[in-house]
Design an enzyme around this catalytic site. Sequence first.
Site, PDB file in Angstrom:
ATOM      1  N   MET A  81       0.844  -1.203   0.000  1.00  0.00           N
ATOM      2  CA  MET A  81       0.000   0.000   0.000  1.00  0.00           C
ATOM      3  C   MET A  81       0.879   1.253   0.000  1.00  0.00           C
ATOM      4  O   MET A  81       0.410   2.350   0.307  1.00  0.00           O
ATOM      5  CB  MET A  81      -0.945   0.003   1.205  1.00  0.00           C
ATOM      6  N   ALA A 126      12.010  -0.179   5.253  1.00  0.00           N
ATOM      7  CA  ALA A 126      13.003  -1.252   5.044  1.00  0.00           C
ATOM      8  C   ALA A 126      12.354  -2.636   4.991  1.00  0.00           C
ATOM      9  O   ALA A 126      12.879  -3.542   4.332  1.00  0.00           O
ATOM     10  CB  ALA A 126      14.042  -1.198   6.158  1.00  0.00           C
ATOM     11  N   HIS A 171       9.497  -3.406   3.551  1.00  0.00           N
ATOM     12  CA  HIS A 171       9.058  -3.629   2.161  1.00  0.00           C
ATOM     13  C   HIS A 171      10.251  -3.946   1.262  1.00  0.00           C
ATOM     14  O   HIS A 171      10.166  -4.788   0.365  1.00  0.00           O
ATOM     15  CB  HIS A 171       8.371  -2.363   1.609  1.00  0.00           C
ATOM     16  N   GLN A 183      -2.735 -12.224   7.984  1.00  0.00           N
ATOM     17  CA  GLN A 183      -2.942 -11.894   6.563  1.00  0.00           C
ATOM     18  C   GLN A 183      -2.222 -12.911   5.668  1.00  0.00           C
ATOM     19  O   GLN A 183      -2.769 -13.380   4.666  1.00  0.00           O
ATOM     20  CB  GLN A 183      -2.423 -10.489   6.291  1.00  0.00           C
TER      21      GLN A 183
HETATM   22  O1  PAF Z   1      -0.051  -5.746   3.654  1.00  0.00           O
HETATM   23  C1  PAF Z   1      -0.485  -4.836   2.916  1.00  0.00           C
HETATM   24  O2  PAF Z   1       0.171  -3.821   2.697  1.00  0.00           O
HETATM   25  C2  PAF Z   1      -1.861  -4.971   2.289  1.00  0.00           C
HETATM   26  O3  PAF Z   1      -2.738  -5.591   3.159  1.00  0.00           O
HETATM   27  C3  PAF Z   1      -1.834  -5.682   0.925  1.00  0.00           C
HETATM   28  C4  PAF Z   1      -1.359  -7.129   1.053  1.00  0.00           C
HETATM   29  C5  PAF Z   1      -0.923  -4.931  -0.026  1.00  0.00           C
HETATM   30  C6  PAF Z   1      -3.243  -5.715   0.333  1.00  0.00           C
HETATM   31  O4  PAF Z   1      -3.743  -4.437   0.145  1.00  0.00           O
END
Ligand code: PAF
Length: 286
Positions: free
Chosen positions: A30, A35, A37, A155
Amino acid sequence: MLTVHTRAALAAALDPWRRAGERIALVPTMGNLHAGHLALMRRARAEADRVVATIFVNPLQFDRAEDLAAYPRTLEADAAALSGAGVDLLFAPPEQEVYPRGRDGVTRVEVPGLGEELEGAHRPGHFIGVATVVCKLFAMTRPDVAVFGEKDFQQLLIIRTMNADLDLGVRVLAEPTVREPDGLAMSSRNGYLGPEDRARAPALHAALSAFGEALTRGERDFPALEQAARSQIEAAGLRPEYVSLRRRQDLALPGPGDRELVILAAAWCGPARLIDNLPVDLPPSG
Ligand code: PAF
């Protein structure tokens, strides 16, 4: 790095790579990259010939407690960071590209059970929004591999379950949580913390670490340990929502023989809702 904003441009960029038999890795985000990411991008780089990152602040996964409009959007800096990390293609669509008929009537993906507890219980509809957008991003990109962070542990399991249940055929990989030197898990939401809350925030990880150490020492009164962790978080000035010890593979409550566990927690720290988790391997009982 090429940046595209439409599904048509995404398909056009992917097509020659796919025809050349190149393996494609997808890293959905998003934005407001940190770091953590970039560690996902590095893993993707190591696993495939081409790396596609997406930046889309998905309105479907926001609940009332979190303000969609206030979510940080830093596209220019993110694009520079992705380019530096060796990403080949950035897909940053506007909302109407992802939900052309509008977000309200869109077909949704739900992982029942797993999606309704812990984070799901506190943020109703959140995981439906996550599963729906990730399913769509998988369909638009058709990656061989996709990489997600263990920071959002529930998630990750939901995406793995959806991927298996819907036969999407993507290899879903996980990268460990990246932390600040004081233990705070990196998150875009850390930017909501003022100096005092920022100083308090590492207490969440500290409580999980103490919980993990107690388990490793052989303590087995799980409810008492969960309560002790809640009290430790509260004493630091945070407001815990849950602290829960679960089985790592499916987040079920641990039974006597289960050794691969994870402690999951969420707590408010001033204006920011922080989540964290700690994998724990119980030593074999003697
Ligand atoms: O983890 C995230 O940043 C969000 O939940 C994702 C997986 C990009 C979905 O919008």
